[in-house]
Design a protein around this motif. Structure first.
Motif, PDB file in Angstrom:
ATOM      1  N   VAL A  67       1.393  -1.762  -0.479  1.00  0.00           N
ATOM      2  CA  VAL A  67       0.321  -0.386  -0.362  1.00  0.00           C
ATOM      3  C   VAL A  67       1.063   0.800  -0.009  1.00  0.00           C
ATOM      4  O   VAL A  67       0.792   1.903  -0.584  1.00  0.00           O
ATOM      5  CB  VAL A  67      -0.841   0.401   1.034  1.00  0.00           C
ATOM      6  N   VAL A 101       2.587   0.871  -4.039  1.00  0.00           N
ATOM      7  CA  VAL A 101       2.597   0.604  -4.915  1.00  0.00           C
ATOM      8  C   VAL A 101       2.110   1.802  -6.254  1.00  0.00           C
ATOM      9  O   VAL A 101       1.815   3.182  -5.804  1.00  0.00           O
ATOM     10  CB  VAL A 101       0.654   0.476  -4.880  1.00  0.00           C
ATOM     11  N   GLU A 135      -2.922   0.464  -8.384  1.00  0.00           N
ATOM     12  CA  GLU A 135      -4.166   0.429  -7.115  1.00  0.00           C
ATOM     13  C   GLU A 135      -5.209  -1.040  -7.173  1.00  0.00           C
ATOM     14  O   GLU A 135      -5.430  -1.635  -6.318  1.00  0.00           O
ATOM     15  CB  GLU A 135      -4.420   1.844  -6.489  1.00  0.00           C
ATOM     16  N   ALA A 193      -5.499  -4.449  -5.351  1.00  0.00           N
ATOM     17  CA  ALA A 193      -6.920  -4.498  -4.956  1.00  0.00           C
ATOM     18  C   ALA A 193      -7.089  -5.709  -5.738  1.00  0.00           C
ATOM     19  O   ALA A 193      -7.527  -6.623  -3.445  1.00  0.00           O
ATOM     20  CB  ALA A 193      -7.448  -3.596  -4.935  1.00  0.00           C
ATOM     21  N   LEU A 205      -6.449   2.084  -0.219  1.00  0.00           N
ATOM     22  CA  LEU A 205      -6.097   2.361  -1.412  1.00  0.00           C
ATOM     23  C   LEU A 205      -7.336   3.616  -1.820  1.00  0.00           C
ATOM     24  O   LEU A 205      -7.246   3.793  -3.096  1.00  0.00           O
ATOM     25  CB  LEU A 205      -6.094   1.045  -2.283  1.00  0.00           C
ATOM     26  N   ILE A 231     -11.263   0.019  -4.139  1.00  0.00           N
ATOM     27  CA  ILE A 231     -11.399  -1.024  -4.485  1.00  0.00           C
ATOM     28  C   ILE A 231     -12.567  -1.311  -4.010  1.00  0.00           C
ATOM     29  O   ILE A 231     -13.128  -2.525  -4.275  1.00  0.00           O
ATOM     30  CB  ILE A 231     -11.099  -1.877  -2.621  1.00  0.00           C
TER      31      ILE A 231
END
Length: 222
Positions: free
Chosen positions: A128, A131, A136, A140, A165, A169
């Motif tokens: 996290v 990234v 992302e 996820a 994120l 997500i």
């Protein structure tokens, strides 16, 4: 201070990292971080892999963050291939604190799904933090594949990683909310609740999610 005096102090600090007393090791790590020296890096990384005391490990990580990432990151990445779980976990933790994205390629799916919970949790936090922008959603999906696994501490760590994120997500969470596995649905619903209401406690969110799953409802249906 003359160079011989500096060398003597450096040697004492390095020796202190191996002392039998955790308080002495803590002070030694503090001293090493206060006066960064490339000669310390190998010993700091080595101690991270075997140091039994949590507070000393945290000080070792801090000391490593005080050194140039160009010198520490390659050493820490090398530790990610170690057979020793603490070496992998602490290296990941330290990489997350350093925050240098040159380490991102080393955060592999194997680490993100490591059989050891502590390693996996450290990998989630590092991922996290590191990234790259635009990746992302893919991260996820890898993280969400583990929804419903482990105990409450592990599940809370995963929820926090996913929430960090952001809204990216949601498509993955929505898919998990309709999964055939009840624990995955519960965890996904609880994570969505925490994303919407960061002040909601995880235990409360999980219990609420359990009731919703028992009633055959999803978070969207309320």
């Amino acid at each position: 201070m003359t160079r011989p005096q500096e060398d003597t102090i450096a040697m004492r600090a390095l020796q202190g990292l191996e002392n039998g007393s955790s308080s002495v090791r803590l002070q030694a790590a503090l001293a090493v971080g206060t006066a960064p020296d490339p000669r310390f890096i190998d010993k700091l990384v080595e101690r991270c892999a075997i140091e039994p005391d949590f507070y000393v490990r945290e000080m070792l990580t801090w000391a490593l963050t005080r050194h140039a990432p160009s010198m520490t990151v390659p050493k820490l990445v090398g530790e990610l291939r170690s057979a020793r779980t603490q070496a992998r976990s602490q290296a990941l933790h330290t990489l997350s604190k350093i925050g240098d994205r040159q380490a991102w390629p080393a955060i592999t799916r194997a680490l993100l799904t490591d059989a050891d919970d502590e390693v996996a949790r450290s990998a989630w936090r590092a991922a996290v933090a590191l990234v790259p922008e635009g990746e992302e959603a893919e991260l996820a999906e890898v993280l969400a594949a583990q929804l419903g696994c482990g105990g409450r501490t592990t599940q809370l760590s995963l929820s926090r990683a996913l929430i960090a994120l952001g809204e990216v997500i949601m498509p993955t969470l929505r898919a998990a909310m309709t999964d055939v596995e009840p624990r995955r649905r519960q965890h996904a619903i609880a994570t969505e609740r925490l994303l919407r209401d960061p002040d909601a406690g995880f235990e409360l969110a999980i219990e609420e999610a359990k009731r919703m799953v028992a009633l055959g409802r999803t978070a969207q249906e309320g």
